[in-house]
Every structure is written in structure tokens, then in C-alpha cells.
Design an enzyme around this catalytic site. Sequence first.
Site, PDB file in Angstrom:
ATOM      1  N   SER A 227       0.633  -1.312   0.146  1.00 21.80           N
ATOM      2  CA  SER A 227       0.056   0.083   0.079  1.00 21.80           C
ATOM      3  C   SER A 227       1.061   1.185   0.047  1.00 21.80           C
ATOM      4  O   SER A 227       1.815   1.500  -0.937  1.00 21.80           O
ATOM      5  CB  SER A 227      -1.009   0.059   1.152  1.00 21.80           C
ATOM      6  OG  SER A 227      -2.009   1.099   1.125  1.00 21.80           O
ATOM      7  N   GLU A 520      -9.379  -5.158  -4.129  1.00 18.87           N
ATOM      8  CA  GLU A 520      -8.596  -4.096  -3.582  1.00 18.87           C
ATOM      9  C   GLU A 520      -9.431  -3.039  -2.812  1.00 18.87           C
ATOM     10  O   GLU A 520      -8.984  -2.180  -1.988  1.00 18.87           O
ATOM     11  CB  GLU A 520      -7.625  -3.351  -4.495  1.00 18.87           C
ATOM     12  CG  GLU A 520      -6.250  -4.491  -5.068  1.00 18.87           C
ATOM     13  CD  GLU A 520      -5.409  -4.332  -3.797  1.00 18.87           C
ATOM     14  OE1 GLU A 520      -5.535  -3.699  -2.766  1.00 18.87           O
ATOM     15  OE2 GLU A 520      -4.371  -5.127  -4.286  1.00 18.87           O
ATOM     16  N   HIS A 633      -7.740  -5.572   0.728  1.00 18.44           N
ATOM     17  CA  HIS A 633      -6.266  -4.823   0.626  1.00 18.44           C
ATOM     18  C   HIS A 633      -5.630  -5.406   2.031  1.00 18.44           C
ATOM     19  O   HIS A 633      -6.198  -5.225   3.038  1.00 18.44           O
ATOM     20  CB  HIS A 633      -6.729  -3.437   0.576  1.00 18.44           C
ATOM     21  CG  HIS A 633      -5.534  -2.615   0.449  1.00 18.44           C
ATOM     22  ND1 HIS A 633      -4.863  -2.156  -0.564  1.00 18.44           N
ATOM     23  CD2 HIS A 633      -4.793  -1.858   1.504  1.00 18.44           C
ATOM     24  CE1 HIS A 633      -3.894  -1.559  -0.576  1.00 18.44           C
ATOM     25  NE2 HIS A 633      -3.956  -1.245   0.836  1.00 18.44           N
TER      26      HIS A 633
END
Length: 767
Positions: A227, A520, A633
Site C-alpha cells: 500500500s 482491492e 487490501h
Amino acid sequence: MAPLFLLLLLLLSPSPTSAHRFAYSAPNRPEVRTTTGSVRGLLIPAGPSGSTAAAFLGIPFAVPPLGPLRFRPPLPIPTPWTGIRDADSQPFACYQMVDTTFPGFQGSEMWNPNREMSEDCLYLNVWTQKGDPTEPPVLVWIYGGGFTGGSVSLDVYDGRYLAAAEEAVVVSMNYRVGSLGFLALAGHRDAPGNVGLWDQRLALQWVRDNAEAFGGDPDLITLFGESAGAASVGFHLLSPHSKGLFRRAVLQSGSPNGPWATIGAAEGRRRAAALGRAVGCPYGNETEFLGCLRGKEAADVLEGEGVVMPPQSVFRFAFVPVVDGDFVVDSPDVALWGDYGVKGGEGGHGVEGGDGGYGVKGGDGVKGGYGGGYGARGVREGDGDGGYGVKEGLREGYGVKEGYGVEGDGANAYGARVPPRPHRDETPPDAYGAKGSADAYGAKAAPRPHRDETSPDAYGAKMPPRPHRDEASPDTYGAKMPPRPHRDETSPDAYGAKMPPRPHRAGGEVEVLLGAVRVEGSYFLVYGVPGFGKDNESLISREEFLGGVRMGVPQATELAAEAVVLHYTDWLDADNPVKNREALDDIVGDHNVVCPLMAFAQRWAQRGGKVYAYLFDHRSSTLLWPSWMGVPHGYEIEFVFGLPLEPRNNYTREEVELSRRIMRYWGNFARTGDPNGGVGGPRWPPYTPSGQRYAHLNARPLSVGHGLRTQICAFWTRFLPKLLNATGPPEDAEREWRLEFHRWSSYMGRWRTQFEHYSRQQPCATL
């Protein structure tokens, strides 16, 4: 006989990197001497079969950034400490906002700091095998958290299992987040911005200097992150300041060209001023402003961050890296697509024979000279038609057919030959680069390169610095160009503008492994988008879907939002609540993670870099989030770090094997640049611009896919930029055209004056 005996004794003696490289003043307490002082760690169990690892926790790598050092880049430790420092407990976490959305829910609280928070937080952890006689690779982890949170002490980042399984040295560092790490008054020495990235860079330098002390190979350092950590890895790939400090890079579910990952310098100032108002520090004199902010308690400063960003947005964060012309030399999309002086490179937005992203189809780029980003010795006329491309004229954002580095946007979607656009304040960008801004996909208005804000042109317009050229680089007419002054951060060019450093070349030098998880977007939707929640099925009505589009694509124009709705709606079943939910999942994930990441992969491969891509699509049996969220995610991290190897974590046997396989892929890549080897089953093929192959990572044998979300990403990278370029307000376009034409004329006139002055001093034989 004596010399032979001495030779044998020398060969058989333990080396500093052998099984006896650690000293032990007490049982199970290994000691290592580093460049900043000696540390004493501890031996810890590292999974089944009696595996152990040596852990050194909480090693300082910088002077604590307290008092007057708040907002400033980190300072290295000036002199080694005396004695032996205990490195046997996790360090403080850097000050950050704590997620209280779902109190008591471990699915969200696992990401909150599990140690006391402090501004004295610049420490790192090292795990290494107890007695590995070789020099293993070094894997350096950068945590995610939207540049607003994260800590090395989180259980999911425990490096012991990865270090033991892959005979590697694993390192993770804290870095400052939120306003304490990314408040930016670009150009001000006391708060230049990006100090969180500078924290990472200083830690990386420390690792390179001390890798051998822990048995690692300083020439086999791999950066990996997820990320915002993956975006950080990308910033280091592109920054000249990090060049040479690492060999390979892994980007998990993030990239620096994501629309959330950077802002411009002016927007950085606007957000700093908003924070100041919230905590009682009015923005005016910047030195006094910073003095006021430094006088506030860290907790009060963090609380003020909540007013900086509008609440009706998803996957946007208040304080993030800023394009400062120094660490982040230019916007990542320009740095990726521009050539910055590499002869023979493709143009900034034209890719030879490729589809690429960013609104370019089969462009030719720039022929010779200075290459892409800033124009060149001549742009080959052709038929490129991207969002920045121009048919027979301006071919790219900063290029011209003739001349030198004229700044502008190129042309509209139809290839019309137009002059560059005017100066734009880097105000808050909308999702697709609506007037006055730019996003990661380069829609409508590309971000301008760093410029000194004190260098006006003849009309009062602030001028960008001129690009680098060497003394042998001919201009359009074959004349050699006058030499530029020395390029450091304080050297003015001919017009007084301070020059930014040239960025690290995008591609060809560092091998990259990157990828995404299956879903995601879902993790972000439960944080405030109406209709979504962790305790329901999140069945989304049509009205909720339309509102979610505006939140998922913040500040989009009406036309852009309508285009997104049109593209993601199943018009045979437009009111289906499950399909509406899944469409919003995809919108947020595609826009913020998948499409920027695959554009990064495409460009890196086109520039000669070796790339491996993956899609992680296994949902953990221990996942606490609801099933509708899929593989969300951040939930591949536990498999990368080997948490399933700990029996107390209650993973399935198949998940233990999946984790071993993923650790082996990451370890192989760190050692050789190729994830294959010692895994068995099908091979993981490299990603190429034409084949675009990627690996499916799950509990089944490896399978290969082609073109991860390629069709949908073309919508984000090609169609929408063209749409926005073709539909700007005509009165604004006319006004911008005239203003920038005068600026351009003034700039070129002064350049010609300088060139003529130079040519009188040193005649050019090639004229």
C-alpha cells in the site's frame, strides 16, 4: 610445514559472517557491532522444527526528531554510543491517528499501534538466522497505512519466520506519518515535506552500511512494502537520492503513481494552512507558523488533521508525499514516462510499439536528444493520439517539435496543434485532472515540474527550471548547447531558477516484482460509504451506488462520474444490489491500486526493467472481515511474513504450504531477481509489455494469467483523459491559450538571448 599449517588454520577459522559471527555475553543474547554502536539482541523461536532467529529490536538509526527537529529531515546519529545497547524490545510507534471505527474488532485493530506512541520513534528491527554461514539477501520492509499510520511492532510484520525460512536478513523501519511526516512547505528548510521518505532513506543507508555485521550482503538489498509502503518503494525507485542503495524492489498493492499518493507543492501549503487553523496557528509568516506548530502537543496536531480532508471521499489521505523537486523530483507519472536526458529514449507519453497507459496509443516518442519529459532535439512527426499526444506537433506533456523544453500539456485528444497551457496552481486534484490539477493518469492537466517560486518571467509568470543538458547535446538546429551550472539544490540556472536533481532513470536497473489482491476496494468501502458495513451483506441500492461513485472518485466532474457509472453498470441488471456492491469494489480498487500498478509495470518493462507480476487471490481461513469483502487490501502480508508457520495462529495445512511458497518466491527474487527455483510446479513467467503475463498466487498450483484488468484499465488511462481534454470549458481554454503563449514567447526569447551570448564566446562549428 608451518606456512601450510597457518593457511589451513586461516581457512578453517570462522569468518565474521559464519555461524560464530555473533558474540555472546549471556546465553541466547547475540551481540553485533554496528556503525552507530554495539547492540545486544536475543534468540527467538521461528516456527516449527526448532527453527530460531536472532532478533535485534529497536535499534535507533536517527537523532530523535524532537522539538526544533519536528517537520525537519532526519539527522544521522553523529557518534556511536558507548557500551552495548539492549535491542530486545519493540520501539515506540510514531504518532498517528488510531482507527476507532470498529471498537474491539481485531480485523481493524490489528493495524493500530500496539506500542506507546512517541515522536522519538525512528528505530528499526533486524531479524537474521542464528548461524547462516553465507551472506544472505537483505529484505527491507516499509509498512503501509496511507502515510497516516503504521508501525514496525505490529504482529503481522514479525520478520522471524521469513528470516529463518529463507535464510535472509529481514529489516523493518519506523518512519514518521501524518503531518509529522509529510507536512510540506516546499522550499522551506524547516518543513520541506517528505521527511517520512527521508526517514526511510536514512534507515536504508544504515542497513547498507551494516548489512554485513548481521551476515547480510549489502549488494543484495531488496525493498518491499504494501500500500503506502509500496508507493514508498516506488518513490525510492524514482528518486535520485536512493539510487544505489538497493538492488530489487517489491510493490504489493500500491505504487507512487496512484491518484492518492502525491500532491503538489501549493496543495501541500494549503493543507498545512488548514491544519494550522484547526490548532490555532494562523498561516502567514512561515517561520512563525512552524514555530507555533512546534509548540503544540503532538496529539493536538494529529487531532487537527481531521479537518484537512473532506469526509466524503474514499482512499484519500491528508498528508502524503509532495512533489518537492528534490526527493520527489516530478510527479511519478511524468518521472516514469519522461526520459530526463537519456539519449534515444522514448518520449514521455509516447511508447514505441506499445499500448502502455496514460492515454497513449502507439506513439513514437522523442527521437534522440534529451528524450521525453521536457522536450527535445526534435519530435518525430507521427500519428500518436494520446491524451497528451499531438499529431505532427507537440507530442507530449513537456515537449515541442522545435525548441527547448517548453512547458505545457501538448494537445487535445484530436491531435490539434496547440500552444502549451498556462501556469496552474497545484490545488486539490480531482480524480481525473480537472482544471487546475492532475491525477496519476495524467488527465487534462499534467503536473508541472518543480520550479523556484521566486523566479518570475517577463510577464510575472513563475517559470519552471530548464532541463539538464550536457555540452555535447545538440539543439534542434544541431548547435551545441551552452553548459549548465553545477546541479545541486542551490545552483541557479541562467534565469535564477533553482534546479531540481535529475530523477533516477525509470527502468532497466532495478528488478521489480509487483501485484495486487483480488478485491482491492472492499476494505475502504466499509469506512463511511453509505450502505456498506462489516456486519451486513452490504447490498447496495442504485442510489447508494451513484453516491458511492462520487465518494470513490473524489472531486470528479459530473461528466467523469457519469462515464464511470456508464462503464461499471450492468445495464441488463442495473438495480441488482450485489452487482452494485461489486462494481463499487472494482471502481475503488481499479482506480487507486490495480490500474496505476499495472501502468507502472508496463512502463518499467518498456524501459528495459525486469518485471514479475502477480494476483493474490486466496482468502485466509482466519480472516475476520465478512465474506462479501473477498480477498481484501493488505491480507497477503501474513503469507509473505510466514505467520501461518506459527501453529498457534491456526491456519490450515494448505495455507502453511502457500506461505512457504510465497516466502520462497520473495526470497528467490531477493537473491537472484527471479522468483523461480526450489518451488516446483509451473514456472512464474516475467511480465512483458506485449504478453503482460502474471501469476495467480493461491493454494492451488501456480497458474498464469494474461493482461490483469487490461481492458478496464484502458478506460482509466485512455478514455477518461481524452474525454476530459476534449470537453474543457471553451472560455477558460481560450484564456489559458493566450496567457501561456505569451509566457512561452518570453521564455524562448530569453533562452535565445542566452544562447546567442554563449555562441559569441564560443563559436559553434555545427551551426
